[in-house]
Design a protein around this motif. Structure first.
Motif, short mmCIF file in Angstrom:
data_model
loop_
_atom_site.label_atom_id
_atom_site.label_comp_id
_atom_site.label_asym_id
_atom_site.label_seq_id
_atom_site.Cartn_x
_atom_site.Cartn_y
_atom_site.Cartn_z
N ALA A 147 0.81 -1.03 -0.10
CA ALA A 147 -0.08 -0.10 0.09
C ALA A 147 0.76 1.29 -0.03
N ALA A 148 2.11 1.22 0.85
CA ALA A 148 2.71 2.29 0.68
C ALA A 148 3.57 2.77 -0.44
N THR A 149 3.89 1.59 -1.23
CA THR A 149 4.45 1.53 -2.55
C THR A 149 3.45 2.22 -3.57
N ARG A 150 2.18 1.91 -3.41
CA ARG A 150 1.21 2.40 -4.20
C ARG A 150 1.25 3.87 -4.30
N ARG A 151 1.23 4.45 -2.82
CA ARG A 151 1.17 5.54 -2.49
C ARG A 151 2.29 6.36 -2.96
N LEU A 152 3.36 5.88 -3.01
CA LEU A 152 4.74 6.57 -3.42
C LEU A 152 4.53 6.47 -4.74
N ILE A 153 4.02 5.59 -5.54
CA ILE A 153 4.05 5.83 -6.82
C ILE A 153 2.94 6.97 -7.36
N ALA A 154 2.02 7.08 -6.74
CA ALA A 154 0.87 7.96 -6.89
C ALA A 154 1.46 9.41 -6.52
N GLY A 155 2.26 9.51 -5.69
CA GLY A 155 2.81 10.69 -5.26
C GLY A 155 3.87 11.23 -6.38
N GLN A 156 4.61 10.25 -6.89
CA GLN A 156 5.56 10.58 -7.89
C GLN A 156 4.93 11.02 -9.20
N ALA A 157 3.82 10.35 -9.30
CA ALA A 157 3.08 10.88 -10.78
C ALA A 157 2.42 12.08 -10.55
N ALA A 158 1.99 12.35 -9.34
CA ALA A 158 1.48 13.68 -9.21
C ALA A 158 2.55 14.84 -9.28
N ASP A 159 3.53 14.47 -8.82
CA ASP A 159 4.95 15.44 -8.85
C ASP A 159 5.23 15.81 -10.12
N LEU A 160 5.17 14.68 -11.03
CA LEU A 160 5.42 14.77 -12.50
C LEU A 160 4.36 15.72 -13.10
N ALA A 161 3.05 15.42 -12.82
CA ALA A 161 2.10 16.14 -13.63
C ALA A 161 2.04 17.51 -13.30
N PHE A 162 2.56 17.75 -11.88
CA PHE A 162 2.54 19.18 -11.52
C PHE A 162 3.40 20.14 -12.29
N GLU A 163 4.47 19.51 -12.80
CA GLU A 163 5.47 20.27 -13.73
C GLU A 163 4.88 20.67 -14.94
N ARG A 164 3.94 19.95 -15.49
CA ARG A 164 3.27 20.40 -16.51
C ARG A 164 1.98 21.36 -16.42
#
Length: 335
Positions: A147-164
């Motif tokens: 579950a923590a890994t899924r959240r980590l991936i979701a956070g990284q995906a959001a981080d990348l999306a925020f740059e755009r």
């Protein structure tokens, strides 16, 4: 003044590193070489080296075991560290960071594909360690770590999306940071107790402590990403602004409704790479718009909340103090 490293960190590293090395040794030679370099065990030519991270997450797992009155759970500690190492290998590629811990990042040295595969391999080893351990407690750790890994991936995906994106809200940026950093620290703080079969009250209090301490850690990391020196961070000065990352101080500045924040938005919207003078101006505008002061105050607030959550766990005094020492260390401003 450099903060004193809590005794729990080198002690955990000494305990867990043999387990990590044994796991990595099961990999194919090419992937093993990349992983050994990433962990700091080898130089680019594969010769032994004396390096590596702080072993923060393994230390928290070991302290979590102590909180439950159990011996250190080394499979759980190693599994959490393997997931952390996987995330860093991939994170450096996604962010284009060419340095880590004052050395070339693994992808910059061995190639993107090789670093991706090494990260994938470390993630698979984490699950394998817990499966081989085979107890009901380790099954609980595996679920928590998944579950923590899924959240980590979701956070990284959001981080990348925020740059755009042109606009990012402060609350969604806090949620992204909590997912990207707080989730795995929260898991680490509860994993040892979960493996020992501790009750829900203890594991929830430890997880809540880790979540808040993790967010405080990310806030400090974001501050260092703008104002930290390369000698301390191992990355170029102003690295986060150069990448136009929507970190918490930047988003706080952009959403504060100040003239400096408006000027910052216009500067970051310019096409093409920003020259050094513009990056220095952007850092000044983040500060003028209140982003730096807000992040510093929020980091202190989150650390205070973490202290209260830890008090809810009812730990022995010595273990309680060790958790607080680790939290103070990772949120110190000069490392």
């Amino acid at each position: 003044m450099t903060p004193v490293v809590p005794c729990a960190l080198p002690a955990a590293r000494e305990l867990v590193e043999p387990v990590l090395r044994a796991a990595v040794d099961r990999l194919d030679p090419v992937t093993r070489r990349v992983a050994a370099y990433h962990f700091g065990w080898a130089d680019p030519q594969g010769r032994p080296a004396d390096g590596g991270g702080k072993a923060l997450r393994p230390a928290l797992v070991v302290l979590s075991s102590k909180a439950a009155g159990a011996e250190p759970d080394l499979p759980a500690a190693a599994a959490v560290e393997l997931v952390h190492a996987f995330s860093l290998l991939h994170d450096d590629i996604m962010d284009g960071d060419r340095t880590r811990r004052h050395r070339p990042a693994a992808w910059a040295l061995f190639g993107r594909a090789e670093a991706i595969l090494a990260g994938d391999a470390l993630l698979s080893l984490a699950g394998e360690l817990l499966a081989v351990a085979g107890t009901p407690g380790h099954a609980a750790v595996a679920r928590s770590l998944g579950a923590a890994t899924r959240r980590l991936i979701a956070g990284q995906a959001a981080d990348l999306a925020f740059e755009r994106r042109g606009e990012v809200g402060l609350e969604e940026c806090l949620r992204m940071s909590s997912d990207k950093t707080g989730a795995l620290l929260s898991c680490a703080c509860a994993a040892g107790a979960l493996a020992a079969g501790a009750g829900d009250g203890l594991t929830r209090a430890l997880a809540a402590f880790g979540e808040e301490a993790g967010l405080a850690f990310q806030l400090v990391d974001d501050l260092l990403g703008i104002w930290g020196s390369p000698e301390i961070t191992g990355k170029p000065v102003l690295s986060d602004l150069r990448a136009r990352k929507k970190t918490l101080p930047v988003v706080a500045a952009l959403t504060g409704g100040t003239p400096a924040g408006a000027r910052l938005a216009g500067l970051l919207a310019r096409p093409g790479p920003l020259p050094e003078r513009d990056l220095r101006e952007a850092a000044g505008l983040v500060e003028d718009a209140g982003g730096r002061a807000w992040a510093e105050a929020e980091a202190k607030h989150r650390l205070d909340v973490a202290h209260r959550r830890l008090a809810d766990a009812g730990l022995p005094a010595a273990v309680h103090a060790e958790f607080l020492d680790v939290a103070a260390f990772i949120t110190a401003r000069d490392h």
